[in-house]
Enzyme design. Structure first.
Site, PDB file in Angstrom:
ATOM      1  N   CYS A 110     100.553  53.913  38.312  1.00  0.00           N
ATOM      2  CA  CYS A 110     100.278  53.939  40.022  1.00  0.00           C
ATOM      3  C   CYS A 110     100.649  52.778  40.688  1.00  0.00           C
ATOM      4  O   CYS A 110     100.712  52.830  41.877  1.00  0.00           O
ATOM      5  CB  CYS A 110      98.968  54.703  40.369  1.00  0.00           C
ATOM      6  SG  CYS A 110      98.648  56.138  39.344  1.00  0.00           S
ATOM      7  N   HIS A 245      96.233  53.089  47.288  1.00  0.00           N
ATOM      8  CA  HIS A 245      96.583  54.186  46.518  1.00  0.00           C
ATOM      9  C   HIS A 245      95.986  55.305  46.696  1.00  0.00           C
ATOM     10  O   HIS A 245      94.822  55.432  46.826  1.00  0.00           O
ATOM     11  CB  HIS A 245      96.640  53.872  44.978  1.00  0.00           C
ATOM     12  CG  HIS A 245      97.069  54.833  43.903  1.00  0.00           C
ATOM     13  ND1 HIS A 245      98.059  55.793  44.152  1.00  0.00           N
ATOM     14  CD2 HIS A 245      96.340  55.318  42.941  1.00  0.00           C
ATOM     15  CE1 HIS A 245      98.162  56.396  43.170  1.00  0.00           C
ATOM     16  NE2 HIS A 245      96.960  56.305  42.580  1.00  0.00           N
ATOM     17  N   ASN A 275      97.714  62.883  44.502  1.00  0.00           N
ATOM     18  CA  ASN A 275      98.157  61.518  43.726  1.00  0.00           C
ATOM     19  C   ASN A 275      99.407  61.795  43.216  1.00  0.00           C
ATOM     20  O   ASN A 275      99.697  62.411  42.478  1.00  0.00           O
ATOM     21  CB  ASN A 275      97.083  61.117  42.811  1.00  0.00           C
ATOM     22  CG  ASN A 275      97.265  60.074  42.000  1.00  0.00           C
ATOM     23  OD1 ASN A 275      98.364  59.295  42.024  1.00  0.00           O
ATOM     24  ND2 ASN A 275      96.240  59.722  41.315  1.00  0.00           N
TER      25      ASN A 275
HETATM   26  O1  UT7 Z   1      96.066  57.599  37.966  1.00  0.00           O
HETATM   27  C1  UT7 Z   1      94.630  57.998  37.609  1.00  0.00           C
HETATM   28  C2  UT7 Z   1      94.092  58.764  38.635  1.00  0.00           C
HETATM   29  N1  UT7 Z   1      92.599  59.333  38.193  1.00  0.00           N
HETATM   30  C3  UT7 Z   1      91.710  59.160  39.040  1.00  0.00           C
HETATM   31  O2  UT7 Z   1      91.654  58.719  40.019  1.00  0.00           O
HETATM   32  C4  UT7 Z   1      90.592  59.830  38.666  1.00  0.00           C
HETATM   33  C5  UT7 Z   1      89.302  59.184  39.222  1.00  0.00           C
HETATM   34  N2  UT7 Z   1      88.258  60.126  38.983  1.00  0.00           N
HETATM   35  C6  UT7 Z   1      87.741  61.038  39.923  1.00  0.00           C
HETATM   36  O3  UT7 Z   1      88.743  61.234  40.972  1.00  0.00           O
HETATM   37  C7  UT7 Z   1      86.544  61.906  39.748  1.00  0.00           C
HETATM   38  O4  UT7 Z   1      85.869  61.243  38.679  1.00  0.00           O
HETATM   39  C8  UT7 Z   1      86.965  63.272  39.562  1.00  0.00           C
HETATM   40  C9  UT7 Z   1      87.346  63.917  40.859  1.00  0.00           C
HETATM   41  C10 UT7 Z   1      88.039  63.300  38.431  1.00  0.00           C
HETATM   42  C11 UT7 Z   1      85.905  64.150  39.094  1.00  0.00           C
HETATM   43  O5  UT7 Z   1      84.655  64.187  39.946  1.00  0.00           O
HETATM   44  P1  UT7 Z   1      83.318  63.769  39.854  1.00  0.00           P
HETATM   45  O6  UT7 Z   1      82.484  63.668  40.979  1.00  0.00           O
HETATM   46  O7  UT7 Z   1      83.175  62.580  38.920  1.00  0.00           O
HETATM   47  O8  UT7 Z   1      82.964  65.094  38.746  1.00  0.00           O
HETATM   48  P2  UT7 Z   1      82.443  64.966  37.333  1.00  0.00           P
HETATM   49  O9  UT7 Z   1      83.338  64.762  36.692  1.00  0.00           O
HETATM   50  O10 UT7 Z   1      81.150  64.272  37.068  1.00  0.00           O
HETATM   51  O11 UT7 Z   1      82.283  66.761  37.141  1.00  0.00           O
HETATM   52  C12 UT7 Z   1      81.249  67.433  37.951  1.00  0.00           C
HETATM   53  C13 UT7 Z   1      81.362  69.020  37.552  1.00  0.00           C
HETATM   54  C14 UT7 Z   1      81.253  69.094  36.055  1.00  0.00           C
HETATM   55  O12 UT7 Z   1      80.699  70.201  35.721  1.00  0.00           O
HETATM   56  P3  UT7 Z   1      79.045  70.175  35.117  1.00  0.00           P
HETATM   57  O13 UT7 Z   1      79.477  69.399  33.889  1.00  0.00           O
HETATM   58  O14 UT7 Z   1      78.367  69.367  36.152  1.00  0.00           O
HETATM   59  O15 UT7 Z   1      78.551  71.777  35.001  1.00  0.00           O
HETATM   60  C15 UT7 Z   1      82.738  69.225  35.759  1.00  0.00           C
HETATM   61  O16 UT7 Z   1      83.136  70.237  34.754  1.00  0.00           O
HETATM   62  O17 UT7 Z   1      82.349  69.273  38.094  1.00  0.00           O
HETATM   63  C16 UT7 Z   1      83.047  70.122  37.152  1.00  0.00           C
HETATM   64  N3  UT7 Z   1      84.728  70.160  37.312  1.00  0.00           N
HETATM   65  C17 UT7 Z   1      85.105  70.997  38.122  1.00  0.00           C
HETATM   66  N4  UT7 Z   1      84.642  72.080  38.847  1.00  0.00           N
HETATM   67  C18 UT7 Z   1      85.503  72.574  39.639  1.00  0.00           C
HETATM   68  C19 UT7 Z   1      85.607  69.066  37.045  1.00  0.00           C
HETATM   69  N5  UT7 Z   1      86.620  69.432  37.714  1.00  0.00           N
HETATM   70  C20 UT7 Z   1      86.599  70.772  38.343  1.00  0.00           C
HETATM   71  C21 UT7 Z   1      87.374  71.590  39.277  1.00  0.00           C
HETATM   72  N6  UT7 Z   1      86.805  72.294  39.819  1.00  0.00           N
HETATM   73  N7  UT7 Z   1      88.690  71.205  39.309  1.00  0.00           N
END
Ligand code: UT7
Length: 320
Positions: A110, A245, A275
């Site tokens: 990125c 970004h 992204n």
């Molecule tokens: O170039 C690389 C770029 N990558 C990034 O920028 C990623 C950076 N990270 C993030 O943006 C965030 O960590 C995410 C958006 C990926 C995730 O957000 P979060 O607030 O950290 O959520 P989490 O991973 O703690 O997940 C919370 C819950 C989980 O369920 P449980 O375990 O609490 O039951 C996930 O399974 O949300 C669930 N979850 C979803 N639910 C609905 C994960 N993805 C999804 C989804 N829809 N798409």
């Protein structure tokens, strides 16, 4: 002597995929995706080639700069994977615009465009080039695991371009890596039918520890802003426009919070495109340049993080 930005362009796939579209085949929702990331929709390649998008954005940037293909001294393309390994995307663009200048691809995920800008600066400063075409093109939809809702909802496809020319504009730049092969990992599959290969194939597609990426991103973007401002002899408040970004609106907010910057100075378009890896800052630049947002002499700060893990920031004075 450094460079100024003489022209910009972008080209996006025609197909728009909304969060509701994704919810038809994934256990997700518009509410979850928008609240956690700020993304509403993204563009996705269907019947178009990445090559064609890259060539389109390059031509728009050249026309905007009033530069012909023959006047370009160097072509750099930020991409993680073009349609072909060889020719490189940069060579494919060179062929299309009628250039025989040196041309090569650069992969810094990125942060690729910022790396390209620093390479362009070095070529110009050493007298090897006066006009450089920088293109970014990413087909993220072809690199993702579409069964992994935690990663596939975040990305989109697209291309952007800029022409930079010898002159006063770039004020400072910082690039860095924090090498880590696990937090963001995207293996490739090519060559695995070699009869000599003894290494088991890793599953294709992006593997990402979202929480770890989030922490890295907030720290790295904040640190890069401090470092690049210090190198330019400026305070973060002196910057007129921030072009971060576009990975996650919460990452953008969290990394800029400590600088207490007026939010209207922070440009975003993540809601519409998600992204697009290296392409994100290019499309952001082109969109706001074309809207007439930037005034001559204003200071633009680009900041990005990505797989590698890479990070960087650049300050460029708008010269048009
Ligand atoms: O170039 C690389 C770029 N990558 C990034 O920028 C990623 C950076 N990270 C993030 O943006 C965030 O960590 C995410 C958006 C990926 C995730 O957000 P979060 O607030 O950290 O959520 P989490 O991973 O703690 O997940 C919370 C819950 C989980 O369920 P449980 O375990 O609490 O039951 C996930 O399974 O949300 C669930 N979850 C979803 N639910 C609905 C994960 N993805 C999804 C989804 N829809 N798409």
């Amino acid at each position: 002597m450094s460079f100024f930005i003489a022209g910009t362009g972008s080209a996006l796939p025609g197909t728009v995929v909304t969060n509701d579209d994704l919810a038809k085949f994934l256990d997700t929702s518009d509410e979850w995706i928008y609240a956690r990331t700020g993304i509403r929709r993204r563009r996705v390649l269907t019947d178009e080639r990445l090559d064609d998008l890259a060539i389109r954005s390059a031509r728009i940037a050249l026309e905007d700069a009033g530069v012909s293909g023959g006047e370009v001294d160097l072509i750099l393309c930020a991409t993680m994977r073009g349609d072909t390994f060889t020719p490189s995307l940069a060579c494919t663009i060179a062929e299309a615009i009628g250039s025989t200048a040196p041309a090569f691809d650069l992969n810094a995920a990125c942060v690729g465009v910022l790396y390209c800008m620093e390479v362009a600066d070095s070529f110009i400063a050493s007298g090897k080039a006066e006009t450089v075409l920088i293109v970014s093109a990413e087909a993220m939809s072809k690199l993702l695991d579409w069964t992994d809702r935690a990663s596939c909802v975040l990305f989109g496809d697209g291309s952007g371009a800029m022409v930079v020319k010898k002159g006063e504009g770039r004020l400072a730049g910082v690039l860095s890596t924090k090498p880590d092969s696990r937090v963001i990992r995207m293996p490739n599959i090519e060559g695995m039918n070699s009869p000599y290969n003894k290494i088991a194939q890793e599953p294709l597609a992006m593997h990402m520890d979202g929480g770890e990426v989030y922490k890295f991103a907030v720290n790295a973007m904040g640190r890069c802003i401090e470092q690049v401002c210090a190198r330019a002899g400026l305070a973060p408040a002196d910057i007129d426009w921030y072009l971060p970004h576009q990975a996650n609106i919460r990452i953008i907010d969290a990394s800029l919070k400590k600088f207490r910057i007026d939010k209207s100075k922070v440009l975003t378009n993540i809601a519409d495109y998600g992204n697009m890896s290296a392409t994100s800052v290019m499309v952001l630049l082109d969109e706001f340049a074309k809207k007439g947002t930037f005034r001559k002499g204003e200071k633009l700060l680009f900041v990005a993080f990505g797989g590698g893990l890479t990070s960087g920031a650049l300050i460029v004075r708008w010269a048009r």
